[in-house]
Design an enzyme around this catalytic site. Structure first.
Site, PDB file in Angstrom:
ATOM      1  CB  SER A   1     -11.330 -22.682  28.735  1.00 10.01           C
ATOM      2  OG  SER A   1     -11.595 -21.922  27.782  1.00 10.01           O
TER       3      SER A   1
ATOM      4  CB  ALA B   1       0.850 -24.431  22.758  1.00 11.54           C
TER       5      ALA B   1
ATOM      6  CG  ASN C   1     -12.059 -23.138  24.282  1.00 12.24           C
ATOM      7  OD1 ASN C   1     -12.292 -23.275  23.085  1.00 12.24           O
ATOM      8  ND2 ASN C   1     -11.437 -22.635  24.990  1.00 12.24           N
TER       9      ASN C   1
ATOM     10  CB  CYS D   1      -8.678 -24.655  22.391  1.00  9.56           C
ATOM     11  SG  CYS D   1      -6.988 -24.773  22.768  1.00  9.56           S
TER      12      CYS D   1
ATOM     13  CB  ILE E   1     -11.836 -15.695  15.562  1.00 10.84           C
ATOM     14  CG1 ILE E   1     -10.535 -14.437  15.686  1.00 10.84           C
ATOM     15  CG2 ILE E   1     -12.482 -15.237  14.625  1.00 10.84           C
ATOM     16  CD1 ILE E   1      -9.792 -14.330  14.593  1.00 10.84           C
TER      17      ILE E   1
ATOM     18  CB  THR F   1      -5.122 -18.432  18.968  1.00  5.93           C
ATOM     19  OG1 THR F   1      -5.643 -19.661  19.302  1.00  5.93           O
ATOM     20  CG2 THR F   1      -5.357 -17.531  20.084  1.00  5.93           C
TER      21      THR F   1
ATOM     22  N   GLY G   1      -3.184 -11.675  18.716  1.00  2.00           N
ATOM     23  CA  GLY G   1      -2.729  -9.953  18.762  1.00  2.00           C
ATOM     24  C   GLY G   1      -2.942  -9.512  17.502  1.00  2.00           C
TER      25      GLY G   1
ATOM     26  N   GLY H   1      -9.923 -10.462  18.813  1.00  2.00           N
ATOM     27  CA  GLY H   1      -8.481 -11.076  17.942  1.00  2.00           C
ATOM     28  C   GLY H   1      -7.971  -9.618  17.555  1.00  2.00           C
TER      29      GLY H   1
ATOM     30  CB  THR I   1      -2.853 -10.443  22.575  1.00  2.61           C
ATOM     31  OG1 THR I   1      -3.109 -11.974  22.580  1.00  2.61           O
ATOM     32  CG2 THR I   1      -1.469 -10.372  22.197  1.00  2.61           C
TER      33      THR I   1
HETATM   34  O1  RRO Z   1      -5.078 -22.840  27.010  1.00  2.00           O
HETATM   35  C1  RRO Z   1      -5.033 -22.900  25.662  1.00  2.00           C
HETATM   36  O2  RRO Z   1      -3.818 -23.079  25.354  1.00  2.00           O
HETATM   37  C2  RRO Z   1      -5.744 -22.128  24.650  1.00  2.00           C
HETATM   38  C3  RRO Z   1      -7.001 -21.852  24.748  1.00  2.00           C
HETATM   39 BR1  RRO Z   1      -8.106 -22.973  26.006  1.00  2.00          BR
HETATM   40  C4  RRO Z   1      -7.881 -21.464  23.767  1.00  2.00           C
HETATM   41  O3  RRO Z   1      -9.039 -21.456  23.684  1.00  2.00           O
HETATM   42  N1  RRO Z   1      -7.114 -20.702  22.755  1.00  2.00           N
HETATM   43  C5  RRO Z   1      -5.840 -20.714  22.675  1.00  2.00           C
HETATM   44  O4  RRO Z   1      -5.001 -20.010  21.888  1.00  2.00           O
HETATM   45  N2  RRO Z   1      -5.172 -21.191  23.691  1.00  2.00           N
END
Ligand code: RRO
Length: 303
Positions: A46, A70, A125, A128, A189, A191, A215, A241, A264
């Protein structure tokens, strides 16, 4: 002959596997590796308006059956990233540009710019789970989802996919809002919001404290979300997912997905996962008399 090719939202894919946003899709080099590994399409990391360093370390924790991340949307900003997309196009597979922003205006503008750089479609997106004022914080509101999709559709002729959050009481409401706003397809989906604590240190491990779980652990949640969305709207769905095998992909497709994304499992097993998933799928389809992927879409729903 078993045919794995699919058409989703006007994109022609040689097979239904796509590289999910966020894993080995920050540079043209890694996207070209994915193309050579046989992926059907690539979703980019993204990208936002300006460069962003992301959250402080640690940004990923490996768990028994998944990852908690994260990352914090680290990216070089749309201007620099446009060069990566131009180069990645040489791989010959469709590129879906993933964008994030804090306002309708920013998101629509980013969509237009990423398409101008060569993306064949846009993934919004809206999901997140751990970024202030971005992602799921705006994507949990059906009204915002609708208005973001509507403005983005006005600014680009490319297909627009809305990636939805499972961290909500009704993903079907979000899907209906995206459909109302004119989205061409949905991705489900992102996370699941989570936390891991180090008992000795007596503190959360991630620098950001909260993160997104991905995962195998989240596959039943993803399959359930796709199943609910398939009932709620009349749009193509891309399932993501916890997919690591052909059977995982088939589960999502039978729930209603027209294609699947893998993230993952690429981190854990490498790029070879795409050809393995495709090989497993062909075997499953032969054994069960399915000629094409579309023959399997939604068959888990009652007659
Ligand atoms: O970059 C991230 O921390 C992140 C993003 Br953009 C997302 O859409 N989903 C995620 O679990 N991490």
């Amino acid at each position: 002959m078993t045919d794995l090719s699919v058409e989703v939202c006007g994109l022609r894919l040689r097979n239904p596997t796509m590289l999910a946003s966020g894993v080995l899709d920050e540079t043209s080099k890694s996207m070209l590796v994915a193309a050579r590994a046989g992926v059907g399409a690539i979703v980019t990391k993204s990208v936002g308006m300006d460069p962003r360093p992301g959250h402080p370390n640690p940004t990923v924790v490996e768990l028994d059956d998944g990852l908690l991340n994260a990352m914090g949307l680290p990216n070089p900003g749309i201007e620099l990233f446009s060069n990566e997309i131009r180069e990645a196009k040489k791989g010959g597979v469709p590129i879906v540009g993933s964008v994030f922003g804090g306002t309708e205006e920013d998101i629509a503008e980013l969509a237009a710019r990423i398409v101008k750089a060569g993306a064949d479609a846009v993934e919004l997106n809206l999901s997140c789970p751990h970024a202030k004022g971005l992602g799921a914080e705006i994507g949990s509101s059906p009204d915002r989802v609708e208005s973001i999709c509507r403005l983005t559709k006005k600014r680009t002729r490319a297909p627009v996919l809305a990636k939805l959050t499972p961290n909500t009481s009704s993903i079907a409401d979000l899907a209906r809002a995206a459909e109302k706003g004119g989205a061409d397809g949905l991705v489900a989906i992102n996370t699941l919001k989570g936390m891991v604590i180090d008992p000795e240190a007596r503190m959360p491990i991630l620098g950001n404290k909260f993160g997104g779980l991905s995962g195998p652990a989240i596959k039943p949640v993803g399959v359930r979300c796709v199943y609910e969305i398939f009932v709620a709207v009349d749009l193509p769905i891309i399932g993501v997912g916890g997919i690591a095998t052909g059977r995982d992909a088939v589960e999502y497709i039978m729930a209603g997905a027209s294609a699947v994304q893998i993230g993952t499992a690429v981190w854990v097993h490498g790029m070879g996962v795409f050809s393995r998933v495709c090989k497993d799928m062909v075997k499953f389809m032969k054994d069960n008399d399915y000629k094409s992927v579309s023959d399997m879409v939604g068959v888990a729903h009652p007659g």
